[in-house]
Write a protein that holds these residues in place. Structure first.
Motif, short mmCIF file in Angstrom:
data_model
loop_
_atom_site.label_atom_id
_atom_site.label_comp_id
_atom_site.label_asym_id
_atom_site.label_seq_id
_atom_site.Cartn_x
_atom_site.Cartn_y
_atom_site.Cartn_z
N VAL A 66 47.08 40.60 47.15
CA VAL A 66 46.29 41.78 47.50
C VAL A 66 44.83 41.45 47.19
N ALA A 67 43.92 41.82 48.09
CA ALA A 67 42.51 41.47 47.92
C ALA A 67 41.93 42.03 46.62
N THR A 68 41.23 41.19 45.89
CA THR A 68 40.57 41.60 44.65
C THR A 68 39.13 42.04 44.94
N LYS A 69 38.44 42.53 43.91
CA LYS A 69 37.03 42.92 44.09
C LYS A 69 36.18 41.72 44.50
N GLU A 70 36.52 40.55 43.97
CA GLU A 70 35.78 39.34 44.34
C GLU A 70 36.03 38.98 45.81
N ASP A 71 37.27 39.21 46.26
CA ASP A 71 37.59 38.97 47.68
C ASP A 71 36.78 39.91 48.58
N GLU A 72 36.65 41.16 48.13
CA GLU A 72 35.88 42.14 48.91
C GLU A 72 34.42 41.69 49.03
N LYS A 73 33.87 41.16 47.93
CA LYS A 73 32.49 40.68 47.95
C LYS A 73 32.36 39.48 48.89
N GLN A 74 33.37 38.60 48.85
CA GLN A 74 33.36 37.42 49.71
C GLN A 74 33.37 37.82 51.18
N GLU A 75 34.16 38.83 51.50
CA GLU A 75 34.24 39.30 52.89
C GLU A 75 32.90 39.87 53.34
N ARG A 76 32.23 40.61 52.46
CA ARG A 76 30.90 41.15 52.80
C ARG A 76 29.89 40.03 53.00
#
Length: 303
Positions: A66-76
């Motif tokens: 499941v996407a983590t907060k760091e993954d969300e930042k990477q996507e942005r």
């Protein structure tokens, strides 16, 4: 039966099945998965559930996490990098003087591949362009030529109905649309009235096709001879498909009258509907150019 979770990678894109593994997720959860293109960031559209084995293409890859907060930042960060990549690619296309229209730049989540979607009238030799781009971005480069319907799906817009385009809002796959559908619905065959933003026949013609086919099958053709509930024979002058009403010219006391009947009040021999088109070869050619046989979208075919 096999347990799967449905994941989508772009707005109104195709939904792909993955093994949910031990991950706790629901509709709307962002997940990291591995596809044929590499590691991707997607959104759960179908919560974990069991489906028949024949509905799944094996081997079924598992959700990584499941996407983590760091993954969300990477996507942005990837979205910002895509904007820069788009600008640079435009400059390189102009430098190489290529007749192509760049539509979108897209990074895979792990940045191992950078894809550029474009449209062009014919085949484009972009080998030198790929080398140039690879020297700038230092990653795998893929240029993918797409059709006008895929282009419109990416860019979006407002249809003549005043709503967001179907392909952008909910239509995950394109269905074949033909001139026959427009004729079946008694629409004007003016290309400007039945074509969408993409320049092809409007996808919504498919929405009511089955209903119109059924309703038309219950009606006589214009010019057919029918027997009314009064026992009088007459000739069909016009039909109202949606209301299922038929106007019939009947002869009463040596005088012709135009009467309206419900289709269930008439007796007639069902037959295949006639093609009452009177088009020139040029008009027919223009209308045929609007048809799109559908087929697989080029946006997600490597997932």
């Amino acid at each position: 039966m096999v347990k799967v979770v449905g994941v989508r990678f772009r707005s109104a894109g195709k939904i792909y099945y993955f093994d949910p593994a031990e991950c706790d997720m629901k509709v709307g959860t962002h997940v990291i998965v591995e596809t044929a293109r590499g590691v991707e960031y997607g959104t759960v559209m179908i919560a974990p559930r069991e489906v028949a084995d024949d509905k799944v293409v094996q081997p079924l890859k598992s959700v990584i996490r499941v996407a983590t907060k760091e993954d969300e930042k990477q996507e942005r960060r990837n979205k910002e990098k895509e904007k820069d990549a788009f600008k640079i690619c435009l400059e390189k296309i102009a430098k190489h003087k290529l007749e192509m229209k760049l539509v979108e730049a897209e990074y895979t989540f792990d940045n191992n591949k950078l894809l550029f979607y474009f449209t062009a009238d014919g085949r484009i030799d972009f080998r030198e362009l790929v080398k140039d781009l690879a020297s700038v971005f230092r990653t795998r480069i893929e240029l993918r030529q797409i059709g006008v319907r895929d282009e419109t799906k990416i860019l979006g817009g407002i249809g003549i109905c005043g709503r967001e385009l179907c392909c952008k809002s909910y239509l995950s796959e394109f269905a074949p649309v033909s001139i026959k559908m427009a004729k079946e619905q008694n629409l004007s065959l003016n290309p400007t009235k039945i074509s969408g933003v993409c320049g092809r026949l409007m996808c919504c013609l498919k929405n009511e096709e089955e209903t119109y086919e059924y309703l038309n099958s219950r009606l006589p053709n214009i010019g057919d001879t029918v027997t009314t509930i009064d026992g009088v024979r007459g000739e069909v002058q016009s039909v109202n498909v949606l209301r299922q009403l038929v106007k019939v010219i009947v002869e009463v006391n040596d005088e012709k009258e135009l009467r309206e009947y419900k289709v269930k009040e008439l007796k007639f021999r069902p037959r295949r509907r006639k093609e009452n088109l009177k088009l020139t070869a040029q008009e027919l050619k223009e209308l045929s150019a609007l048809e799109d046989k559908g087929g697989k979208s080029k946006l997600d075919d490597a997932k």
